[in-house]
Write a protein that holds these residues in place. Structure first.
Motif, PDB file in Angstrom:
ATOM      1  N   ALA A 171      -5.604  44.634 -76.565  1.00  0.00           N
ATOM      2  CA  ALA A 171      -6.092  44.803 -77.933  1.00  0.00           C
ATOM      3  C   ALA A 171      -6.777  46.156 -78.092  1.00  0.00           C
ATOM      4  CB  ALA A 171      -7.051  43.674 -78.294  1.00  0.00           C
ATOM      5  N   ALA A 172      -7.602  46.529 -77.121  1.00  0.00           N
ATOM      6  CA  ALA A 172      -8.282  47.826 -77.167  1.00  0.00           C
ATOM      7  C   ALA A 172      -7.279  48.967 -77.100  1.00  0.00           C
ATOM      8  CB  ALA A 172      -9.285  47.927 -76.021  1.00  0.00           C
ATOM      9  N   LEU A 173      -6.247  48.818 -76.273  1.00  0.00           N
ATOM     10  CA  LEU A 173      -5.223  49.855 -76.160  1.00  0.00           C
ATOM     11  C   LEU A 173      -4.534  50.100 -77.495  1.00  0.00           C
ATOM     12  CD1 LEU A 173      -3.252  51.733 -74.653  1.00  0.00           C
ATOM     13  CD2 LEU A 173      -1.930  49.684 -74.031  1.00  0.00           C
TER      14      LEU A 173
ATOM     15  N   SER B  80      -6.630  56.586 -74.391  1.00  0.00           N
ATOM     16  CA  SER B  80      -5.520  55.636 -74.546  1.00  0.00           C
ATOM     17  C   SER B  80      -4.685  55.566 -73.269  1.00  0.00           C
ATOM     18  CB  SER B  80      -4.629  56.044 -75.717  1.00  0.00           C
ATOM     19  OG  SER B  80      -5.313  55.938 -76.942  1.00  0.00           O
ATOM     20  N   ALA B  81      -4.467  56.711 -72.637  1.00  0.00           N
ATOM     21  CA  ALA B  81      -3.717  56.732 -71.377  1.00  0.00           C
ATOM     22  C   ALA B  81      -4.440  55.931 -70.300  1.00  0.00           C
ATOM     23  CB  ALA B  81      -3.496  58.177 -70.922  1.00  0.00           C
TER      24      ALA B  81
ATOM     25  N   SER C  61       4.643  56.985 -67.721  1.00  0.00           N
ATOM     26  CA  SER C  61       4.517  57.024 -69.179  1.00  0.00           C
ATOM     27  C   SER C  61       3.099  57.399 -69.599  1.00  0.00           C
ATOM     28  CB  SER C  61       4.907  55.669 -69.777  1.00  0.00           C
ATOM     29  OG  SER C  61       4.763  55.664 -71.176  1.00  0.00           O
ATOM     30  N   CYS C  62       2.101  56.848 -68.925  1.00  0.00           N
ATOM     31  CA  CYS C  62       0.701  57.187 -69.235  1.00  0.00           C
ATOM     32  C   CYS C  62       0.388  58.631 -68.883  1.00  0.00           C
ATOM     33  CB  CYS C  62      -0.238  56.240 -68.485  1.00  0.00           C
ATOM     34  SG  CYS C  62      -0.159  54.521 -69.046  1.00  0.00           S
TER      35      CYS C  62
END
Length: 268
Positions: free
Chosen positions: A13-15, A63-64, A103-104
């Motif tokens: 949810a935080a992401l 976000s990463a 991807s991150c």
């Protein structure tokens, strides 16, 4: 107890909330300062000019980090639920986690290399984020199919499948429109063009490309919302395993004060 207080459900949810806020906040700021056009600019264009560039980079870097944590918890969950299962899920899970980390990493590159500075690095980061990321989504969808109905219902698989198709359609649309735009208008420095007029050549292709990019970003994020229910059943804790009663080697004739402190034992 609220839903986000159950297990590790706050992570995905935080992401999603934080990443969406990074896109929306930079977009609103860039439009108000007239750094970009209000009609669907590229996401990267909204984080090109100060002051929104700094905020955009910092928020995407966070976000990463949240992405790495979310993918790690997912990796450990699948591993724990399939310890005695077929090796296929184990291999797909490990490969998915590696691709998720790539991807991150790509997201960090996008956050720190703007399109108007080093275009090659920015494009590389975008390909790593969404190109490698969509393979991660594909592997997680396959894992979901193999884990139902014992772990979760068929509904979760179909939701993830629909989001995967949405994401794939967006990335194909963006790729075709972007390549066509860059090949048909070689005289324009596309990397530094932040303002478009409806009369400009390639304006329609530009809109298709930007709309596809926003669609790709939010379909990609929505996939992680499907982790919330799974993560409600997960809790993590750290356990301290002491090999000695003190943090230092015992020296002859020396007494270490506090070596039996209750803080040196137990679990977190």
């Amino acid at each position: 107890m609220w839903w986000f207080q159950q297990g590790m459900s706050f992570l995905p949810a935080a992401l999603v909330i934080w990443s969406a806020a990074a896109f929306v906040f930079s977009f609103i700021t860039a439009v108000l300062l007239r750094h970009v056009d209000p009609l669907v600019p590229y996401i990267s264009d909204t984080g090109t000019t100060p002051p929104e560039r700094c905020v955009f980079g910092i928020m995407l870097s966070i976000s990463a980090f949240l992405g790495v944590m979310t993918m790690y918890v997912r990796y450990k969950q699948v591993e724990a639920l399939n310890q005695e299962d077929e090796r296929t899920i184990f291999k797909l899970n490990r490969l998915g986690f590696v691709l998720g980390l790539i991807s991150c990493l790509g997201l960090c590159i996008v956050a720190n290399f703007q399109k108007t500075t080093i275009i090659q690095a920015h494009v590389t980061g975008a390909v790593m984020t969404f190109g490698i990321g969509i393979i991660y989504l594909l592997l997680q969808t396959i894992i979901s199919y193999k884990m139902q109905p014992l772990t979760h219902g068929i509904g979760i698989f179909w939701i993830r499948c629909v989001l995967l198709i949405w994401c794939a359609g967006s990335i194909i649309s963006m790729f075709i429109s972007s390549v066509t735009l860059y090949t048909t208008i070689p005289t324009i420095d596309m990397a530094k063009k932040l303002h478009w007029n409806p009369t400009d050549k390639g304006y329609t292709l530009h809109l298709v490309s930007t709309i596809s990019e926003w669609s790709l970003a939010f379909s990609f994020l929505c996939f992680f919302l499907t982790y919330i229910r799974d993560f409600q059943k997960i809790t993590l804790h750290a356990e301290v395993d002491l090999h000695s009663e003190t943090l230092y080697d015992r020296l002859p004739g020396h007494t270490h004060i506090g070596e039996h402190s209750p803080l040196l034992a137990g679990s977190l």
